[in-house]
Scaffold this motif. Structure first.
Motif, PDB file in Angstrom:
ATOM      1  N   ALA A 179      36.625  47.359  20.379  1.00 18.74           N
ATOM      2  CA  ALA A 179      36.416  47.363  21.835  1.00 18.74           C
ATOM      3  C   ALA A 179      34.931  47.484  22.167  1.00 18.74           C
ATOM      4  CB  ALA A 179      37.199  48.505  22.475  1.00 18.74           C
ATOM      5  N   PHE A 180      34.223  48.325  21.421  1.00 22.99           N
ATOM      6  CA  PHE A 180      32.775  48.455  21.617  1.00 22.99           C
ATOM      7  C   PHE A 180      32.062  47.134  21.325  1.00 22.99           C
ATOM      8  CE2 PHE A 180      28.604  49.266  19.692  1.00 22.99           C
ATOM      9  CZ  PHE A 180      27.957  49.848  20.769  1.00 22.99           C
ATOM     10  N   CYS A 181      32.451  46.471  20.252  1.00 23.08           N
ATOM     11  CA  CYS A 181      31.836  45.183  19.897  1.00 23.08           C
ATOM     12  C   CYS A 181      32.153  44.112  20.932  1.00 23.08           C
ATOM     13  CB  CYS A 181      32.298  44.734  18.514  1.00 23.08           C
ATOM     14  SG  CYS A 181      31.603  45.703  17.177  1.00 23.08           S
ATOM     15  N   ALA A 182      33.383  44.102  21.443  1.00 18.98           N
ATOM     16  CA  ALA A 182      33.742  43.125  22.480  1.00 18.98           C
ATOM     17  C   ALA A 182      32.903  43.351  23.733  1.00 18.98           C
ATOM     18  CB  ALA A 182      35.227  43.216  22.798  1.00 18.98           C
ATOM     19  N   ALA A 183      32.688  44.607  24.107  1.00 17.79           N
ATOM     20  CA  ALA A 183      31.840  44.900  25.266  1.00 17.79           C
ATOM     21  C   ALA A 183      30.392  44.475  25.001  1.00 17.79           C
ATOM     22  CB  ALA A 183      31.900  46.390  25.594  1.00 17.79           C
ATOM     23  N   ALA A 184      29.905  44.723  23.798  1.00 19.90           N
ATOM     24  CA  ALA A 184      28.536  44.316  23.460  1.00 19.90           C
ATOM     25  C   ALA A 184      28.391  42.794  23.502  1.00 19.90           C
ATOM     26  CB  ALA A 184      28.157  44.856  22.078  1.00 19.90           C
ATOM     27  N   PHE A 185      29.398  42.081  22.994  1.00 21.86           N
ATOM     28  CA  PHE A 185      29.355  40.616  23.071  1.00 21.86           C
ATOM     29  C   PHE A 185      29.450  40.143  24.519  1.00 21.86           C
ATOM     30  CE2 PHE A 185      30.613  40.530  18.488  1.00 21.86           C
ATOM     31  CZ  PHE A 185      29.548  39.762  18.055  1.00 21.86           C
ATOM     32  N   GLY A 186      30.193  40.864  25.353  1.00 22.35           N
ATOM     33  CA  GLY A 186      30.261  40.529  26.769  1.00 22.35           C
ATOM     34  C   GLY A 186      28.906  40.675  27.448  1.00 22.35           C
ATOM     35  N   PHE A 187      28.209  41.758  27.158  1.00 29.86           N
ATOM     36  CA  PHE A 187      26.865  41.947  27.707  1.00 29.86           C
ATOM     37  C   PHE A 187      25.905  40.868  27.198  1.00 29.86           C
ATOM     38  CE2 PHE A 187      27.987  46.514  28.560  1.00 29.86           C
ATOM     39  CZ  PHE A 187      27.803  46.458  29.930  1.00 29.86           C
ATOM     40  N   ALA A 188      26.021  40.538  25.930  1.00 34.84           N
ATOM     41  CA  ALA A 188      25.148  39.501  25.367  1.00 34.84           C
ATOM     42  C   ALA A 188      25.433  38.141  26.009  1.00 34.84           C
ATOM     43  CB  ALA A 188      25.345  39.419  23.849  1.00 34.84           C
ATOM     44  N   ALA A 189      26.705  37.819  26.207  1.00 37.21           N
ATOM     45  CA  ALA A 189      27.049  36.548  26.860  1.00 37.21           C
ATOM     46  C   ALA A 189      26.538  36.527  28.291  1.00 37.21           C
ATOM     47  CB  ALA A 189      28.562  36.335  26.831  1.00 37.21           C
ATOM     48  N   GLY A 190      26.598  37.667  28.982  1.00 37.77           N
ATOM     49  CA  GLY A 190      26.072  37.750  30.338  1.00 37.77           C
ATOM     50  C   GLY A 190      24.563  37.550  30.386  1.00 37.77           C
ATOM     51  N   ALA A 191      23.861  38.095  29.408  1.00 39.27           N
ATOM     52  CA  ALA A 191      22.409  37.912  29.367  1.00 39.27           C
ATOM     53  C   ALA A 191      22.036  36.464  29.076  1.00 39.27           C
ATOM     54  CB  ALA A 191      21.799  38.846  28.315  1.00 39.27           C
ATOM     55  N   ASP A 202      44.220  41.164  16.861  1.00 35.96           N
ATOM     56  CA  ASP A 202      45.302  40.199  17.088  1.00 35.96           C
ATOM     57  C   ASP A 202      46.048  40.412  18.392  1.00 35.96           C
ATOM     58  OD1 ASP A 202      44.969  38.645  14.881  1.00 35.96           O
ATOM     59  OD2 ASP A 202      46.343  39.796  13.625  1.00 35.96           O
ATOM     60  N   ARG A 203      46.684  39.359  18.769  1.00 38.57           N
ATOM     61  CA  ARG A 203      47.695  39.261  19.814  1.00 38.57           C
ATOM     62  C   ARG A 203      47.250  39.829  21.157  1.00 38.57           C
ATOM     63  NH1 ARG A 203      51.485  36.133  17.886  1.00 38.57           N
ATOM     64  NH2 ARG A 203      51.883  36.386  15.695  1.00 38.57           N
ATOM     65  N   VAL A 204      48.042  40.725  21.719  1.00 37.34           N
ATOM     66  CA  VAL A 204      47.829  41.174  23.095  1.00 37.34           C
ATOM     67  C   VAL A 204      46.513  41.927  23.241  1.00 37.34           C
ATOM     68  CG1 VAL A 204      48.772  42.628  24.918  1.00 37.34           C
ATOM     69  CG2 VAL A 204      50.306  41.270  23.509  1.00 37.34           C
ATOM     70  N   LEU A 205      46.220  42.814  22.319  1.00 38.33           N
ATOM     71  CA  LEU A 205      44.994  43.594  22.426  1.00 38.33           C
ATOM     72  C   LEU A 205      43.759  42.701  22.301  1.00 38.33           C
ATOM     73  CD1 LEU A 205      43.719  46.342  22.786  1.00 38.33           C
ATOM     74  CD2 LEU A 205      43.830  46.647  20.315  1.00 38.33           C
ATOM     75  N   GLY A 206      43.768  41.771  21.375  1.00 40.74           N
ATOM     76  CA  GLY A 206      42.638  40.863  21.233  1.00 40.74           C
ATOM     77  C   GLY A 206      42.457  39.982  22.452  1.00 40.74           C
ATOM     78  N   SER A 207      43.558  39.479  23.006  1.00 42.59           N
ATOM     79  CA  SER A 207      43.466  38.659  24.206  1.00 42.59           C
ATOM     80  C   SER A 207      42.950  39.467  25.385  1.00 42.59           C
ATOM     81  CB  SER A 207      44.826  38.062  24.540  1.00 42.59           C
ATOM     82  OG  SER A 207      45.197  37.133  23.557  1.00 42.59           O
ATOM     83  N   ALA A 208      43.418  40.694  25.509  1.00 41.07           N
ATOM     84  CA  ALA A 208      42.953  41.551  26.605  1.00 41.07           C
ATOM     85  C   ALA A 208      41.469  41.878  26.455  1.00 41.07           C
ATOM     86  CB  ALA A 208      43.776  42.835  26.646  1.00 41.07           C
ATOM     87  N   LEU A 209      41.044  42.159  25.220  1.00 36.71           N
ATOM     88  CA  LEU A 209      39.617  42.450  25.002  1.00 36.71           C
ATOM     89  C   LEU A 209      38.752  41.238  25.304  1.00 36.71           C
ATOM     90  CD1 LEU A 209      39.514  44.648  21.778  1.00 36.71           C
ATOM     91  CD2 LEU A 209      38.925  45.301  24.102  1.00 36.71           C
ATOM     92  N   ALA A 210      39.200  40.047  24.938  1.00 35.36           N
ATOM     93  CA  ALA A 210      38.425  38.837  25.232  1.00 35.36           C
ATOM     94  C   ALA A 210      38.331  38.604  26.734  1.00 35.36           C
ATOM     95  CB  ALA A 210      39.066  37.630  24.540  1.00 35.36           C
ATOM     96  N   ALA A 211      39.437  38.807  27.446  1.00 33.18           N
ATOM     97  CA  ALA A 211      39.424  38.630  28.899  1.00 33.18           C
ATOM     98  C   ALA A 211      38.525  39.656  29.570  1.00 33.18           C
ATOM     99  CB  ALA A 211      40.844  38.731  29.447  1.00 33.18           C
ATOM    100  N   LEU A 212      38.609  40.912  29.128  1.00 37.47           N
ATOM    101  CA  LEU A 212      37.755  41.950  29.709  1.00 37.47           C
ATOM    102  C   LEU A 212      36.284  41.711  29.394  1.00 37.47           C
ATOM    103  CD1 LEU A 212      39.938  45.127  29.128  1.00 37.47           C
ATOM    104  CD2 LEU A 212      39.431  43.988  31.296  1.00 37.47           C
ATOM    105  N   ALA A 213      35.987  41.239  28.197  1.00 36.41           N
ATOM    106  CA  ALA A 213      34.602  40.929  27.848  1.00 36.41           C
ATOM    107  C   ALA A 213      34.064  39.794  28.718  1.00 36.41           C
ATOM    108  CB  ALA A 213      34.495  40.563  26.369  1.00 36.41           C
ATOM    109  N   THR A 214      34.913  38.828  29.041  1.00 38.65           N
ATOM    110  CA  THR A 214      34.501  37.733  29.911  1.00 38.65           C
ATOM    111  C   THR A 214      34.216  38.232  31.322  1.00 38.65           C
ATOM    112  OG1 THR A 214      35.804  36.202  28.592  1.00 38.65           O
ATOM    113  CG2 THR A 214      35.161  35.463  30.787  1.00 38.65           C
ATOM    114  N   LEU A 215      35.091  39.088  31.840  1.00 37.11           N
ATOM    115  CA  LEU A 215      34.858  39.652  33.169  1.00 37.11           C
ATOM    116  C   LEU A 215      33.628  40.555  33.181  1.00 37.11           C
ATOM    117  CD1 LEU A 215      38.534  40.422  34.223  1.00 37.11           C
ATOM    118  CD2 LEU A 215      37.073  38.521  34.985  1.00 37.11           C
ATOM    119  N   LEU A 216      33.393  41.267  32.084  1.00 34.46           N
ATOM    120  CA  LEU A 216      32.183  42.082  31.969  1.00 34.46           C
ATOM    121  C   LEU A 216      30.937  41.209  31.978  1.00 34.46           C
ATOM    122  CD1 LEU A 216      30.999  44.939  31.461  1.00 34.46           C
ATOM    123  CD2 LEU A 216      31.164  44.429  29.024  1.00 34.46           C
TER     124      LEU A 216
END
Length: 149
Positions: free
Chosen positions: A16-28, A63-77
């Motif tokens: 989850a921490f890495c997904a958030a970090a990738f979200g911030f990096a994608a935003g930058a 995998d599955r639901v948690l991975g999809s949710a983390l990807a969606a949240l990282a995108t919104l972040l």
């Protein structure tokens, strides 16, 4: 069973921490073309969501639901972070301040509110579409072969 879940918890928290970090990096990275054009580019949420979905599925291997949710949240972040950075850049240009000084003086609550006010309904539809794309890309297509260590 609860002991197995407890053993997986640090890996999930790190994911989850890495997904958030990738979200911030994608935003930058998303902010660069936005600054080149001098305005927010909400349509870039689609390629950002696609990339974040691949990152979560291939690199983080959640995998599955948690991975999809983390990807969606990282995108919104990433979308929110980009909107805040664009608001800070607008303040910087209008007030004649440096970018870092504008971020510091405005503060997070003001930047979040300015970013919220700058979003139209079409922008929000694009953000949801990007989050859904990220969730779909992060969902595994087939059964993954077992790891051989």
């Amino acid at each position: 069973m609860p002991a197995e879940r407890l053993r997986r918890l640090p890996g999930l928290l790190f994911g989850a921490f890495c997904a958030a970090a990738f979200g911030f990096a994608a935003g930058a990275v998303w902010m660069v073309p936005s600054m080149m054009f001098g305005r927010a580019l909400p349509a870039l949420v689609l390629p950002a969501g696609w990339v974040l979905g691949i990152v979560v599925r291939r690199w983080l291997r959640i995998d599955r639901v948690l991975g999809s949710a983390l990807a969606a949240l990282a995108t919104l972040l990433a979308a929110g972070y980009t909107a805040c950075l664009v608001a800070a850049a607008t303040i910087s240009g209008m007030m004649g301040l440096g970018f870092g000084q504008a971020i510091h003086d405005a503060g997070a609550p003001m930047l979040l509110e300015l970013a919220r006010l700058a979003q139209g309904p079409w922008d929000l539809v694009l953000y949801v579409a990007g989050a859904l794309l990220a969730a779909l890309v992060a969902w595994p297509i087939g059964r993954r072969p077992p790891d051989r260590h």
